[in-house]
Structures are given as structure tokens and as C-alpha cells.
Design a protein around this motif. Structure first.
Motif, PDB file in Angstrom:
ATOM      1  N   GLN A 207       0.925  -1.163   0.010  1.00 59.65           N
ATOM      2  CA  GLN A 207      -0.011  -0.021   0.047  1.00 59.65           C
ATOM      3  C   GLN A 207       0.832   1.211   0.023  1.00 59.65           C
ATOM      4  O   GLN A 207       0.582   2.266  -0.792  1.00 59.65           O
ATOM      5  CB  GLN A 207      -0.923   0.143   1.326  1.00 59.65           C
ATOM      6  N   GLU A 211       1.240   4.099  -3.038  1.00 62.11           N
ATOM      7  CA  GLU A 211       1.116   5.485  -2.716  1.00 62.11           C
ATOM      8  C   GLU A 211       2.337   6.266  -3.143  1.00 62.11           C
ATOM      9  O   GLU A 211       2.129   7.459  -3.906  1.00 62.11           O
ATOM     10  CB  GLU A 211       0.915   5.930  -1.035  1.00 62.11           C
ATOM     11  N   ARG A 212       3.321   5.699  -3.115  1.00 61.46           N
ATOM     12  CA  ARG A 212       4.796   6.546  -3.745  1.00 61.46           C
ATOM     13  C   ARG A 212       4.966   6.338  -5.310  1.00 61.46           C
ATOM     14  O   ARG A 212       5.987   6.656  -5.495  1.00 61.46           O
ATOM     15  CB  ARG A 212       5.919   6.054  -2.783  1.00 61.46           C
ATOM     16  N   MET A 342      -2.439   9.122   6.213  1.00 60.96           N
ATOM     17  CA  MET A 342      -2.512   7.858   4.976  1.00 60.96           C
ATOM     18  C   MET A 342      -3.648   7.212   5.307  1.00 60.96           C
ATOM     19  O   MET A 342      -4.572   6.763   4.500  1.00 60.96           O
ATOM     20  CB  MET A 342      -1.402   7.092   5.112  1.00 60.96           C
ATOM     21  N   LYS A 347      -5.891   5.461   2.593  1.00 61.60           N
ATOM     22  CA  LYS A 347      -4.517   4.870   1.792  1.00 61.60           C
ATOM     23  C   LYS A 347      -3.873   3.665   2.228  1.00 61.60           C
ATOM     24  O   LYS A 347      -3.270   3.031   1.663  1.00 61.60           O
ATOM     25  CB  LYS A 347      -3.568   6.088   1.249  1.00 61.60           C
TER      26      LYS A 347
END
Length: 398
Positions: A207, A211-212, A342, A347
Motif C-alpha cells: 500500500q 502511494e509512492r 494516510m 490509503k
């Protein structure tokens, strides 16, 4: 270590007498915690004890009410006596019997979510009602209430988090984030490979990587029905999901080269050890890093010398407790805030979990039996989800 009392008749009498006194002298709510007096099998050495309501907190401390506390693999290792981080004996929760100066106990639990219910003189930045997580190891989170130094906790954002998010904040998410952030300067589009991808940390790696803008190749154990697991990991953001059996496929390297466009994989995360990790390390490119944070196979790590000589491989170990010891409070607060944001934004999902509640009308003997049965079932692999423990204050009888 204190002498074990948990399996003796005297221990049972102490618990029974303590419970009887507690349930007959006051109409107020009491407290309960899960303790042990010597290392061993949690299904045999753990017990529940009841103790009085906390007094007002001394200066620079806070009284906490625990809302939810995980049972992590490291907790089991701690009780068994094979984990490096160990709790200090507690001797101030009772005037006699278990938890007293004469019979100190170890209170279980390293991670948990708590609510501030009272603050002592000199406490800064905390007030009643705040949610906090632990900033010190082995504070005894398997409790209804504890008094701790105010610098031993970190405040969470005021809203937007579930209890499950908060309770599982400080071990797995921080481990995943720091391993992705601390060894290789990864850029968007880079690739990471990991084993144990369906573990709690593995799913968080997926996850956070998503996100990155990072791609992940994720290895798991083969099973009869791989479909649901693959679908689940892909829903979290996994780029590719493979099995350890695939590591024996001679065509795997060419497939990975095609997936990555020939780009070197420079970071591998290992929680398994043994042959699967050796094979996974061979997928790495030049100047790469292998980070080990577990050894679920209980087999040693074996790496070809050629990887070090010709590819300049660097092998690291990672332990989140050590990271916390060597980083400032400001850095830890920034990390917790980042992870909390997050989670609030959806996220990072809370781990799949089972909440086990020990209610107010349950006696210490019944609570002891229930807790021991939880660990017995965990040892048999009956819990596929993370177990979260919810202890409610035992209600005293008038």
C-alpha cells in the motif's frame, strides 16, 4: 526471573481471594490486566488479575484507558523469553498478592491504542480524551488502565481514525514505511521485491509503495486456491504476485526483465529466510540492498558470495524498536502523523482483524481461561486475522 506461581494451587487461591475482595468492597469499576510471572508457553503462563482503580496520576504522568491492543508474534516471543525487548516487573498495582512488591508480575502487551483519562502536574500537550499510542516498548498494553510517563506516548490526530487503525499503528506500518524509506533512494517507477507479501507488514509495503508510485513483486506461499489472495493483494496495489515455487522457474528472470523494462531491482524485503530468500536475492541488480526483518521459516539466511563481489549487494537487518531508540521524538511524531494521515485518507487499510472482548462480568478465573485458549488456538493456526484484545473494566458488586 520471579518464581512461577501460575500453575500452583496457591496462585489460584490468591486470584480467587483477590477477585472476591474486589467484587465485594466497592461498587466502582475496577481494573484488569493480563500478566505472567515467568517465561513460557502463553497458553500456560498467562493469567488475568483484577486491581484497584488508579489513583490520581503523579507529576509528569498520565492515566490511560486502553481501547484496543493487538496480540503480535513478538508478544508471544516476549512471553516465551526469546525476544530481545523484555518488560520490567510491575509491583505497584496491588498492595498484596500478585502485582505487589512481594509478588511482581510482567504485564503483557507492547502495542495498543489508549485514551487519556487524567493528567498529572507538568504534563504538556495532552489532555483528557486524547487518543495516544505507545512511544516506549513493553508498557503493558493488555490492561484496562495504566499510569505511564507522558513522554512514553504519542498523541494521535483528533479524528478520522478507527480504533483498529490506532491500535495497530506503531509496529507494522512504521516497519513497512521505514524499510521503504531508509535504505535506497527510490524514485517513482522503481521496483521492490518482497517475500511474506501477505503478512501484515507485506500488505502495508504494497500500500505504501503504491502511494509512492513504486512497483512491487510479491512472493507468497503456494496454496490450493491462489485466486482470492492474488485478487486481495492486487486490490491493495500489488504489481505482481508470485509464489515461492515460481522462484524455481528458469524463465522468471526474463519475465521480470520484461516487466521492469530492464531496470535493476535495488531493494528486497525479507521476513522468511532460507532458500526462498536466497533465490529472491538473485533477482536483485547492481548496488542493491536486502533488508531482513523476520525469519518465519526459522532457517538461516544464505547469500551467494558472488552477489556481494560482483553486484555489491548489501545485507541489512531491521528492527523497528531499534529505529525508535535511535531517532528523536520529533521524527517519531512526524512518522506517526504521516501514517495517520494516510489512514484517514483511506490509503492504508486497517489489517483484517478479530476483536476478542473480555467483558465486565467475567471473573478473573474465566478471563484467564479465555486468554489461554486464545493463545492455544493461535498456536494451532486457527486465527487467520490479526487478534485485537479489548479488556473492559470488571464491575465490582455492591
Amino acid at each position: 526471573m520471579p518464581i512461577s506461581l501460575s500453575s500452583t494451587p496457591m496462585f489460584s487461591r490468591i486470584i480467587s481471594q483477590s477477585s472476591s475482595r474486589a467484587f465485594s468492597t466497592s461498587s466502582a469499576l475496577l481494573n484488569r490486566c493480563i500478566v505472567y510471572t515467568q517465561n513460557g508457553d502463553p497458553a500456560q503462563v498467562l493469567s488475568a488479575i483484577t486491581y484497584p482503580k488508579l489513583p490520581s496520576p503523579p507529576p509528569n504522568t498520565v492515566n490511560l484507558k486502553f481501547l484496543l491492543s493487538p496480540i503480535n508474534p513478538a508478544d508471544i516471543n516476549t512471553i516465551e523469553g526469546v525476544y530481545p525487548s523484555r518488560p520490567k516487573p510491575t509491583s505497584n498495582i496491588a498492595t498484596s498478592g500478585l502485582g505487589s512488591q512481594d509478588q511482581p508480575v510482567f504485564v503483557g502487551g507492547n502495542e495498543g491504542l489508549a485514551q487519556v483519562v487524567d493528567v498529572g502536574e507538568g504534563v504538556q500537550g495532552l489532555e483528557n480524551g486524547d487518543w495516544v499510542v505507545m512511544d516506549q516498548p513493553q508498557l503493558g498494553t493488555w490492561s484496562t488502565s495504566r499510569n505511564v510517563p507522558f513522554h512514553g506516548v504519542i498523541k494521535l490526530p483528533a479524528s478520522g481514525l478507527t480504533e483498529a487503525h490506532g491500535a495497530t499503528m506503531t509496529v507494522n506500518p512504521t516497519t513497512a514505511y521505514n524499510m521503504l524509506d531508509g535504505f535506497v533512494k527510490l524514485q517513482e517507477g522503481d521496483w521492490v521485491v518482497q517475500n511474506g507479501a501477505n503478512s501484515a507488514v507485506g500488505q502495508l509495503v504494497i500500500q505504501i509503495a503504491k502511494e509512492r508510485g513504486l512497483n512491487t513483486i510479491n512472493f507468497v506461499r503456494s496454496r490450493d486456491d491462489m485466486g482470492p489472495l492474488v485478487t486481495h493483494l492486487e486490490s491493495l496495489g500489488a504489481t505482481k504476485v508470485l509464489t515461492y515455487d515460481d522462484l524455481n522457474d528458469r524463465s522468471l528472470r526474463s519475465k521480470i526483465k520484461e516487466w521492469t523494462g530492464g531496470q535493476d531491482i535495488r531493494l528486497a524485503l525479507n521476513c522468511v529466510g532460507g532458500d526462498p530468500t536466497t533465490a529472491m536475492a538473485k533477482l536483485l541488480g547492481q548496488d542493491s540492498h536486502l533488508v531482513s526483518y523476520g525469519a518465519m521459516s526459522k532457517k538461516p539466511l544464505s547469500l551467494p558470495t558472488s552477489l556481494h563481489i560482483f553486484k555489491n549487494l548489501t545485507s541489512h537487518g531491521f528492527w523497528q524498536t531499534n529505529w525508535s531508540r535511535t531517532h528523536s521524538r520529533t521524527e517519531k511524531e512526524e512518522l506517526i502523523t504521516k501514517l495517520a494521515e494516510m489512514m484517514k485518507e483511506g490509503k492504508l487499510k486497517a489489517p483484517e482483524h478479530t476483536i476478542i472482548t473480555i467483558g465486565p462480568q467475567v471473573s478473573d478465573e474465566e478471563a484467564t481461561e479465555k486468554v489461554r485458549s486464545i493463545f492455544a488456538e493461535m498456536a494451532e493456526g486457527k486465527f487467520r486475522k490479526k487478534v485485537l484484545l479489548k479488556l473492559e473494566e470488571p464491575a465490582a458488586c455492591a
